[in-house]
Motif scaffolding. Structure first.
Motif, PDB file in Angstrom:
ATOM      1  N   ARG A 298      25.814  37.190  93.725  1.00 48.03           N
ATOM      2  CA  ARG A 298      26.527  37.623  92.522  1.00 48.03           C
ATOM      3  C   ARG A 298      25.518  38.014  91.459  1.00 48.03           C
ATOM      4  NH1 ARG A 298      28.036  34.598  88.068  1.00 48.03           N
ATOM      5  NH2 ARG A 298      27.422  32.684  89.122  1.00 48.03           N
ATOM      6  N   PRO A 299      25.578  39.249  90.975  1.00 49.45           N
ATOM      7  CA  PRO A 299      26.644  40.263  91.121  1.00 49.45           C
ATOM      8  C   PRO A 299      26.440  41.317  92.207  1.00 49.45           C
ATOM      9  CG  PRO A 299      25.206  40.903  89.327  1.00 49.45           C
ATOM     10  CD  PRO A 299      24.640  39.614  89.889  1.00 49.45           C
TER      11      PRO A 299
ATOM     12  N   TYR B 241      33.220  44.289  94.418  1.00 50.65           N
ATOM     13  CA  TYR B 241      34.654  44.099  94.602  1.00 50.65           C
ATOM     14  C   TYR B 241      35.407  44.405  93.304  1.00 50.65           C
ATOM     15  CZ  TYR B 241      33.167  41.469  98.748  1.00 50.65           C
ATOM     16  OH  TYR B 241      32.597  41.085  99.936  1.00 50.65           O
ATOM     17  N   PHE B 242      34.826  43.979  92.202  1.00 52.06           N
ATOM     18  CA  PHE B 242      35.466  44.211  90.906  1.00 52.06           C
ATOM     19  C   PHE B 242      35.521  45.702  90.574  1.00 52.06           C
ATOM     20  CE2 PHE B 242      35.168  44.348  86.178  1.00 52.06           C
ATOM     21  CZ  PHE B 242      36.429  43.842  85.915  1.00 52.06           C
TER      22      PHE B 242
ATOM     23  N   ILE C 232      40.590  43.339  98.588  1.00 49.93           N
ATOM     24  CA  ILE C 232      39.537  43.211  97.582  1.00 49.93           C
ATOM     25  C   ILE C 232      39.713  41.924  96.777  1.00 49.93           C
ATOM     26  CG2 ILE C 232      38.678  44.189  95.413  1.00 49.93           C
ATOM     27  CD1 ILE C 232      37.599  45.552  97.899  1.00 49.93           C
ATOM     28  N   MET C 233      40.951  41.613  96.378  1.00 48.49           N
ATOM     29  CA  MET C 233      41.183  40.414  95.574  1.00 48.49           C
ATOM     30  C   MET C 233      40.957  39.141  96.381  1.00 48.49           C
ATOM     31  SD  MET C 233      44.214  41.233  92.816  1.00 48.49           S
ATOM     32  CE  MET C 233      45.370  42.123  93.835  1.00 48.49           C
ATOM     33  N   SER C 234      41.259  39.175  97.673  1.00 50.18           N
ATOM     34  CA  SER C 234      40.997  37.994  98.502  1.00 50.18           C
ATOM     35  C   SER C 234      39.496  37.766  98.673  1.00 50.18           C
ATOM     36  CB  SER C 234      41.668  38.150  99.873  1.00 50.18           C
ATOM     37  OG  SER C 234      41.098  39.228 100.588  1.00 50.18           O
ATOM     38  N   LEU C 235      38.734  38.855  98.829  1.00 42.93           N
ATOM     39  CA  LEU C 235      37.283  38.735  98.914  1.00 42.93           C
ATOM     40  C   LEU C 235      36.707  38.232  97.592  1.00 42.93           C
ATOM     41  CD1 LEU C 235      36.436  42.013 100.873  1.00 42.93           C
ATOM     42  CD2 LEU C 235      36.165  39.674 101.720  1.00 42.93           C
ATOM     43  N   SER C 236      37.291  38.694  96.482  1.00 41.56           N
ATOM     44  CA  SER C 236      36.843  38.246  95.155  1.00 41.56           C
ATOM     45  C   SER C 236      37.135  36.769  94.952  1.00 41.56           C
ATOM     46  CB  SER C 236      37.538  39.068  94.056  1.00 41.56           C
ATOM     47  OG  SER C 236      37.226  40.427  94.169  1.00 41.56           O
ATOM     48  N   LEU C 237      38.319  36.329  95.391  1.00 39.66           N
ATOM     49  CA  LEU C 237      38.700  34.922  95.236  1.00 39.66           C
ATOM     50  C   LEU C 237      37.743  34.013  95.991  1.00 39.66           C
ATOM     51  CD1 LEU C 237      40.685  32.765  94.224  1.00 39.66           C
ATOM     52  CD2 LEU C 237      42.072  33.207  96.268  1.00 39.66           C
ATOM     53  N   SER C 238      37.283  34.473  97.156  1.00 39.66           N
ATOM     54  CA  SER C 238      36.391  33.652  97.973  1.00 39.66           C
ATOM     55  C   SER C 238      34.919  33.909  97.676  1.00 39.66           C
ATOM     56  CB  SER C 238      36.669  33.900  99.463  1.00 39.66           C
ATOM     57  OG  SER C 238      36.484  35.265  99.782  1.00 39.66           O
ATOM     58  N   SER C 239      34.645  34.677  96.613  1.00 39.65           N
ATOM     59  CA  SER C 239      33.247  34.892  96.220  1.00 39.65           C
ATOM     60  C   SER C 239      32.984  34.411  94.799  1.00 39.65           C
ATOM     61  CB  SER C 239      32.867  36.367  96.365  1.00 39.65           C
ATOM     62  OG  SER C 239      33.674  37.184  95.541  1.00 39.65           O
ATOM     63  N   PHE C 240      33.884  34.797  93.860  1.00 42.61           N
ATOM     64  CA  PHE C 240      33.729  34.364  92.473  1.00 42.61           C
ATOM     65  C   PHE C 240      35.101  34.442  91.811  1.00 42.61           C
ATOM     66  CE2 PHE C 240      32.011  35.108  88.028  1.00 42.61           C
ATOM     67  CZ  PHE C 240      31.554  33.810  87.874  1.00 42.61           C
ATOM     68  N   PHE C 241      35.755  33.284  91.666  1.00 43.84           N
ATOM     69  CA  PHE C 241      37.173  33.278  91.323  1.00 43.84           C
ATOM     70  C   PHE C 241      37.469  33.807  89.919  1.00 43.84           C
ATOM     71  CE2 PHE C 241      35.547  29.035  90.397  1.00 43.84           C
ATOM     72  CZ  PHE C 241      36.005  28.803  89.111  1.00 43.84           C
ATOM     73  N   PHE C 242      36.479  33.815  89.006  1.00 46.12           N
ATOM     74  CA  PHE C 242      36.717  34.386  87.685  1.00 46.12           C
ATOM     75  C   PHE C 242      37.030  35.879  87.786  1.00 46.12           C
ATOM     76  CE2 PHE C 242      34.163  30.652  86.317  1.00 46.12           C
ATOM     77  CZ  PHE C 242      35.092  30.111  85.446  1.00 46.12           C
ATOM     78  N   ILE C 243      36.366  36.554  88.710  1.00 47.89           N
ATOM     79  CA  ILE C 243      36.653  37.967  88.941  1.00 47.89           C
ATOM     80  C   ILE C 243      38.075  38.133  89.468  1.00 47.89           C
ATOM     81  CG2 ILE C 243      36.077  39.951  90.399  1.00 47.89           C
ATOM     82  CD1 ILE C 243      33.174  39.194  90.184  1.00 47.89           C
TER      83      ILE C 243
ATOM     84  N   THR D 128      40.595  37.855  86.657  1.00 45.56           N
ATOM     85  CA  THR D 128      40.580  39.088  85.870  1.00 45.56           C
ATOM     86  C   THR D 128      41.352  40.187  86.590  1.00 45.56           C
ATOM     87  OG1 THR D 128      38.404  38.498  84.998  1.00 45.56           O
ATOM     88  CG2 THR D 128      39.103  40.783  84.733  1.00 45.56           C
ATOM     89  N   GLN D 129      41.164  40.274  87.895  1.00 45.52           N
ATOM     90  CA  GLN D 129      41.846  41.296  88.688  1.00 45.52           C
ATOM     91  C   GLN D 129      43.360  41.093  88.694  1.00 45.52           C
ATOM     92  OE1 GLN D 129      39.787  40.656  92.371  1.00 45.52           O
ATOM     93  NE2 GLN D 129      38.320  42.310  92.014  1.00 45.52           N
ATOM     94  N   ILE D 130      43.803  39.876  88.934  1.00 42.20           N
ATOM     95  CA  ILE D 130      45.236  39.620  89.062  1.00 42.20           C
ATOM     96  C   ILE D 130      45.957  39.825  87.748  1.00 42.20           C
ATOM     97  CG2 ILE D 130      45.258  37.117  88.624  1.00 42.20           C
ATOM     98  CD1 ILE D 130      47.103  38.870  91.501  1.00 42.20           C
ATOM     99  N   PHE D 131      45.343  39.409  86.633  1.00 43.26           N
ATOM    100  CA  PHE D 131      45.958  39.625  85.325  1.00 43.26           C
ATOM    101  C   PHE D 131      45.982  41.110  84.972  1.00 43.26           C
ATOM    102  CE2 PHE D 131      44.766  35.070  84.331  1.00 43.26           C
ATOM    103  CZ  PHE D 131      46.078  34.627  84.296  1.00 43.26           C
ATOM    104  N   THR D 132      44.897  41.822  85.306  1.00 44.89           N
ATOM    105  CA  THR D 132      44.844  43.257  85.053  1.00 44.89           C
ATOM    106  C   THR D 132      45.908  43.993  85.856  1.00 44.89           C
ATOM    107  OG1 THR D 132      42.462  43.142  84.655  1.00 44.89           O
ATOM    108  CG2 THR D 132      43.377  45.317  85.127  1.00 44.89           C
ATOM    109  N   PHE D 133      46.082  43.602  87.106  1.00 42.71           N
ATOM    110  CA  PHE D 133      47.073  44.245  87.969  1.00 42.71           C
ATOM    111  C   PHE D 133      48.480  44.101  87.394  1.00 42.71           C
ATOM    112  CE2 PHE D 133      50.145  43.954  91.476  1.00 42.71           C
ATOM    113  CZ  PHE D 133      50.000  45.224  92.023  1.00 42.71           C
ATOM    114  N   PHE D 134      48.850  42.882  87.003  1.00 41.22           N
ATOM    115  CA  PHE D 134      50.184  42.665  86.441  1.00 41.22           C
ATOM    116  C   PHE D 134      50.351  43.362  85.092  1.00 41.22           C
ATOM    117  CE2 PHE D 134      50.361  38.950  89.378  1.00 41.22           C
ATOM    118  CZ  PHE D 134      51.516  39.341  90.057  1.00 41.22           C
TER     119      PHE D 134
END
Length: 240
Positions: free
Chosen positions: A174-175, A181-182, A210-221, A224-230
């Motif tokens: 990271r990064p 992924y972000f 992409i979000m599953s890979l992000s969750l298993s690499s750095f959950f803060f990302i 950010t992704q899930i809130f941005t998507f919604f």
């Protein structure tokens, strides 16, 4: 028409080659001196010594995961059969390639990561109808931007240093991996948001991956992704 599509594909391939050559330039700038002046140095030692910041502290995850060994903690303070929590999303590609070709995989994937970064930002800028040449220039500028900002931060502003150190660099995992992924998420989000319907399978599948890979690499990302998507989803349906 088929001719137009063929022409677009030819242009994309040409620009991709240009981006790869730029990636190679950035890449060689780091490794050339090491291989010229320390040519007799063991490759493993060279990669550890030349790794960005504390990247080498995470190399054992790649080795253990490639062997499917989940209780080799490499910590003298932890005794017994303690299982490790692996940042799977950010080491999986390194682990697979390490299993196939060995330690050289770290060097190869560093080059690949630089190229993917440039390609992502090139495609992002193209979404805003920016010319090919300008998109290539801006993508390259985004790669060196943290270095420029860090050098120009004469007043040592903490927030500026945070951006310079975390936007993107070659620190593994990271990064180097997780931020890709972000950025891919941003690219797909822009494309899907411009479509009449965001919730198409061709968007949801890559976003989910992409979000599953992000969750298993750095959950803060991931958060950010899930809130941005919604947030984008609400805007889209409110607009309609």
């Amino acid at each position: 028409s088929k001719y137009k599509i063929k022409r677009m594909n030819k242009t994309f391939h040409k620009n991709s080659l240009t981006l790869f050559l730029i990636s190679l330039t950035f890449f060689i700038g780091k490794w050339l001196i090491s291989f010229i002046f320390y040519s007799q140095e063991d490759l493993i030692l060279k990669i550890i010594n030349d790794s960005y910041q504390d990247s080498s502290m995470y190399f054992h995850y790649v080795k253990s995961f490639s062997d499917l060994n989940f209780n080799e903690n490499f910590n003298s303070l932890v005794f017994g059969n303690k299982y490790l929590a692996y940042p799977v999303g950010s080491i999986i590609f390194h682990s697979i390639l390490y299993k196939l070709i060995g330690i050289t995989s770290f060097i190869i994937l560093e080059l690949v990561s630089i190229f993917i970064f440039l390609l992502i930002f090139y495609l992002i800028f193209k979404q805003f109808k920016i010319s090919d040449l300008s998109s290539i220039f801006l993508a390259s500028f985004m790669f060196v931007l943290p270095i420029i900002i860090e050098e120009l931060n004469f007043f040592d502003i903490a927030e500026v240093n945070t951006f310079a150190k975390n936007f993107y660099n070659l620190r593994f995992p990271r990064p180097l991996v997780s931020k890709l992924y972000f950025f891919i998420f941003i690219l797909i989000s822009i494309i899907s948001f411009r479509d009449d319907k965001m919730l198409k399978l061709k968007y949801l599948m890559p976003l989910g991956l992409i979000m599953s890979l992000s969750l298993s690499s750095f959950f803060f990302i991931f958060f950010t992704q899930i809130f941005t998507f919604f947030f984008l989803l609400i805007i889209k349906y409110k607009k309609n």
